[in-house]
Design an enzyme around this catalytic site. Sequence first.
Site, PDB file in Angstrom:
ATOM      1  N   GLU A   1      46.253  44.059  43.499  1.00 14.41           N
ATOM      2  CA  GLU A   1      44.937  43.702  44.041  1.00 14.41           C
ATOM      3  C   GLU A   1      44.906  42.297  44.616  1.00 14.41           C
ATOM      4  O   GLU A   1      44.175  42.028  45.562  1.00 14.41           O
ATOM      5  CB  GLU A   1      43.862  43.851  42.961  1.00 14.41           C
ATOM      6  CG  GLU A   1      43.581  45.286  42.535  1.00 14.41           C
ATOM      7  CD  GLU A   1      44.534  45.804  41.452  1.00 14.41           C
ATOM      8  OE1 GLU A   1      45.522  45.105  41.123  1.00 14.41           O
ATOM      9  OE2 GLU A   1      44.291  46.910  40.927  1.00 14.41           O
TER      10      GLU A   1
ATOM     11  N   PHE B   1      37.308  51.202  27.836  1.00 16.56           N
ATOM     12  CA  PHE B   1      38.618  51.154  28.470  1.00 16.56           C
ATOM     13  C   PHE B   1      38.494  50.557  29.871  1.00 16.56           C
ATOM     14  O   PHE B   1      37.651  50.977  30.660  1.00 16.56           O
ATOM     15  CB  PHE B   1      39.220  52.561  28.544  1.00 16.56           C
ATOM     16  CG  PHE B   1      40.547  52.595  29.271  1.00 16.56           C
ATOM     17  CD1 PHE B   1      41.650  51.929  28.738  1.00 16.56           C
ATOM     18  CD2 PHE B   1      40.685  53.258  30.477  1.00 16.56           C
ATOM     19  CE1 PHE B   1      42.867  51.916  29.409  1.00 16.56           C
ATOM     20  CE2 PHE B   1      41.895  53.258  31.148  1.00 16.56           C
ATOM     21  CZ  PHE B   1      42.988  52.592  30.612  1.00 16.56           C
ATOM     22  N   GLN B   2      39.323  49.595  30.171  1.00 18.92           N
ATOM     23  CA  GLN B   2      39.339  48.884  31.455  1.00 18.92           C
ATOM     24  C   GLN B   2      37.987  48.252  31.783  1.00 18.92           C
ATOM     25  O   GLN B   2      37.604  48.168  32.946  1.00 18.92           O
ATOM     26  CB  GLN B   2      39.807  49.808  32.588  1.00 18.92           C
ATOM     27  CG  GLN B   2      41.270  50.193  32.435  1.00 18.92           C
ATOM     28  CD  GLN B   2      41.883  50.778  33.695  1.00 18.92           C
ATOM     29  OE1 GLN B   2      41.213  51.450  34.469  1.00 18.92           O
ATOM     30  NE2 GLN B   2      43.172  50.536  33.896  1.00 18.92           N
TER      31      GLN B   2
ATOM     32  N   LYS C   1      30.789  53.367  37.564  1.00 19.55           N
ATOM     33  CA  LYS C   1      31.282  54.669  38.025  1.00 19.55           C
ATOM     34  C   LYS C   1      30.162  55.700  38.118  1.00 19.55           C
ATOM     35  O   LYS C   1      30.105  56.471  39.078  1.00 19.55           O
ATOM     36  CB  LYS C   1      32.362  55.152  37.052  1.00 19.55           C
ATOM     37  CG  LYS C   1      33.102  56.390  37.538  1.00 19.55           C
ATOM     38  CD  LYS C   1      34.277  56.701  36.623  1.00 19.55           C
ATOM     39  CE  LYS C   1      35.110  57.834  37.206  1.00 19.55           C
ATOM     40  NZ  LYS C   1      36.295  58.104  36.365  1.00 19.55           N
TER      41      LYS C   1
ATOM     42  N   MET D   1      57.877  21.074  46.114  1.00 22.12           N
ATOM     43  CA  MET D   1      56.851  20.039  46.087  1.00 22.12           C
ATOM     44  C   MET D   1      56.764  19.420  44.697  1.00 22.12           C
ATOM     45  O   MET D   1      56.600  18.209  44.558  1.00 22.12           O
ATOM     46  CB  MET D   1      55.496  20.608  46.517  1.00 22.12           C
ATOM     47  CG  MET D   1      54.438  19.547  46.750  1.00 22.12           C
ATOM     48  SD  MET D   1      54.901  18.320  47.987  1.00 22.12           S
ATOM     49  CE  MET D   1      54.117  18.990  49.457  1.00 22.12           C
TER      50      MET D   1
END
Lengths: 562, 170
Positions: free
Chosen positions: A47, A109-110, A159, A465
Site C-alpha cells: 500500500e 480482525f484487521q 464494510k 547521506m
Amino acid sequence: MKGAEALLRALEREGVEVIFGHPGGAIMPTYDALYDSPIRHILVRHEQGGVHAATAYARASGRVGVVMATSGPGALNLVTGLADAMMDSTPVVAITGNVPRALIGTDAFQEADVTGVTMPITKHNYLVQDVNEIPRVVKEAFHIAATGRPGPVLIDIPKDVQLAEFTGSFDVRLDLPGYKPTLKGHPKQIERALDALEKAERPVLMVGGGAQHAHAELLAFAEKTGLPVITTLMGLGAFPGNHPLWLGMPGMHGTVAANRAIHHADVILAIGLRFDDRVTGKVSRFAPHAHTIIHVDIDPAEIGKLVRTHIPIVGDSRLVLKELLKGAKALRLAAWWRELEEWRTRYPLRYKPRPHLQSQEVIRAFHEATGGHAIVTTGVGQHQMFAAQFFPVTRPRSFLTSGGLGTMGVGLPFAIGAKIARPEELVIDFDGDGSFQMTLQELATVVKYKLDVKIVILNNGYLGMVRQWQDLFHAKRYSEVYLADSNPDFARLAEAYGIKGVRVERKEDLMKGVEAVLNADGPVVAEFKVYHEEGVFPMIPAGGAAEDMILEPPEEKEEVGA
Amino acid sequence: MRHVISVLVQDHPRVLNRITGLFARRGFNLESLAVGTTHQPGLSRICLVVSGDDRTLEQVEKQLNRLIEVLKVTDHTEPHVERELCLVKVHVAGLEERLAVKDIQEAFRARVVDVAQKSLILELTGDTQKVNSFIEALRPYGILEVMRTGAVAMSRGDRVLKVREKKEAV
C-alpha cells in the site's frame, strides 16, 4: 445499488480515471464493484507504493491522486505516504475499508483506528457512517484535497456501509461552512509589495512547490522585473533551470549564488514556500539584511510561522502573480546582477573529478543525453541532492521528490505514478541503493503494467547521506551505514522480474551505460557503482547560516562565507 | 500571557480530538478546555485557556482555523465575562470548623450543595482567580476533592460570536 457502487459512481463523477491500490477483506465489496467500473486500477504490491504512486500521479498531472486499501494493516501502510503528501501539499484521496460498524472498537480482525491515526497527517478525514452520505463525502474530500493548500484526505468506509443499499442522491452540495480558502491577494498588500520591490536594491524572488501551477505567470513576472529567481527543492521546474535569471536552489545543499543572494538581499519576495529549516538554516540568522520580506502563501498559518514577514499576502500564487504582473516594472538591478553574476561564475556547482565513477557525472550524463527533457523522480539522500543539483529541469511538474518528509523509497513508486499520469514522457528515477530497497517490490507493478521507467541506482554501498554526516560531525564513526556487504546484484534482481538490467562499474563505460538505459525499449534497472566517499557540497550544516557554507570536503576544503 | 479563546465548531465526531491533537502536536500550552452544545443545532462552542507569547497565539488561532470543522475563532482580548464552576468537598471535623467554612462560603457567595457528617460540598462560580482564592481559603480545613469545569467566556456588549450566513462553497 450498493454503497460500494455508489462510491465508484461518485469517484467517476469527480473525473477519477486511475486508482492505485491493494485489496483485502474490508474493502472487498468495493473491489467487487470495481470489476464493472471504467476506472482503471493499478495493483501495487504494498500500500505504501500505492500512496506514493498516487502522490506522484497528482504532482505530475495536477489532478487528484487516488489510492485504495483495506482496513488495519492495509490502511496503516498508507501512513508514511499520507504524511509525505501532507508535508509536500499534494492532493491525494485515500479510500480505506474498515470493519463493519458493529465491530468498530472491539479490536476486530484487521481493525485499526485509521481516522484517529491519520488525523494529524491528513488535511481532513472521514469515517462514513451512513451509506447515503457517500456522494457528499466524496465530493467534499476531492474539494478539500484539491483546493486551498492541497493535501491528502482519507475516507474510511466500514464494510457494511459498502454493502448497504444506497437510496440517496448524487446531486449533492458541499457542506463546508468552515472551509473558505482565500484565493485573491489583498490589492493593498500587492501594491505595497510592488512598491517595496521597486525601491529595493538587492531583491530576490524565492519560489517553492506552491508555484508549480503558476509557472507561466512566474516566468512573465520574473522576465518583466528582471528579478533573480531561486527555486526550493519543491519549486524546481516552476522556473526553467536553464534561464539566465535562475540562481539555483537555496539552503543546505543549494548554490553559493542562491544562498549569498538571500543573505545579502534587502527585499525578499517568497512565493508558495514555507521556509523549511533545510532552506533557512538557523532562522535567526536567515536573510539578516532583508528589511522587507514579502510572503505569498495560500495558507495563512505559514505566514509568520518561522520567518518574520513584513508584507503578508494570503492567496493563490497564480492569481497573486497575475496581479503583481499588472503593476510590474523593469527594475534597475544592474549593480546587483554584477554581484550575482560574479558569485554564479566563481562558484558553479562542481565536484572534484576522481578516477572512480561518480554520482554527479552519471546524473550529468543523463541530463546531457536527454537535454533535460524528462520527469525525474528520486529517493532521499545524497543521490536526491545530486539530482537536484545536476539535473536542472526546465518544466513544471517534472522533478518529483520527497521534500518535507524526506521519505526514502519514494523514487520507484513516484516513477510509476508519473509514468501513468504522463505516459508520453521519459521518466527517470535516480535512486540510491538504500532508498531503492525500501520499496523495490514495486518492480512487479512496473512489469504488470509494462511501464517504461528508467531506474538509475547510484550504488555507493552506503547510506551515503548518513555517512556524510558521520564523516563531518561524528568523527568518521560509520555507525550502521554499510550496505555493500549485503546489497543484491541489482541488475540480476531486475532480470528476475523480467526487467532489463544494466551494470556500469567503470568511468569509461559511463556513456555506454547511459545509452543502454535510454535506448532500451521498456523499463530498465541500471546500477552505477559510484565512489563511496563522495559528499554533497556545498553544504550549510544543520542549524548554520549562509556564512557557514562548506564548499568542498574538509580535507580539500575551501570554506566560503557569505 | 494567558488567553481565553472561544471556538465555534461543527459538532462532528472527533472534532474535540482534532483540537486537542493539534495542541499536543504543535506544543501549545492548554490550561483548560470546556465544551458544550449551543442554541444552534449542529454547532458546539469550545472555550480554551491558552498561555503563550503573541507569536504562539497567532499560530494557535491560525492552526485552529485550518481545521475544516472550525467555523470561528476568537481570542477574548476585549472586555468579556469569564466564569468557571467549581465543586469542592471539604473536611469538617466539628462545629467550629463547620462555622468557619460557612464564613468562607458566604464571603465567596458559594453554595452548600451537599452536607455529610464529616464533609461538605461547596459550589462556586466565578472567574479563575476567584476559584483559585476560594480553594486556597478552604485548604487549611482539609480539601478532599476538587472538580473545576475550566473557564467559559463571552464578550460583553452586543458583540456576538456567530457564523456568517452559510455561503455555498463552489
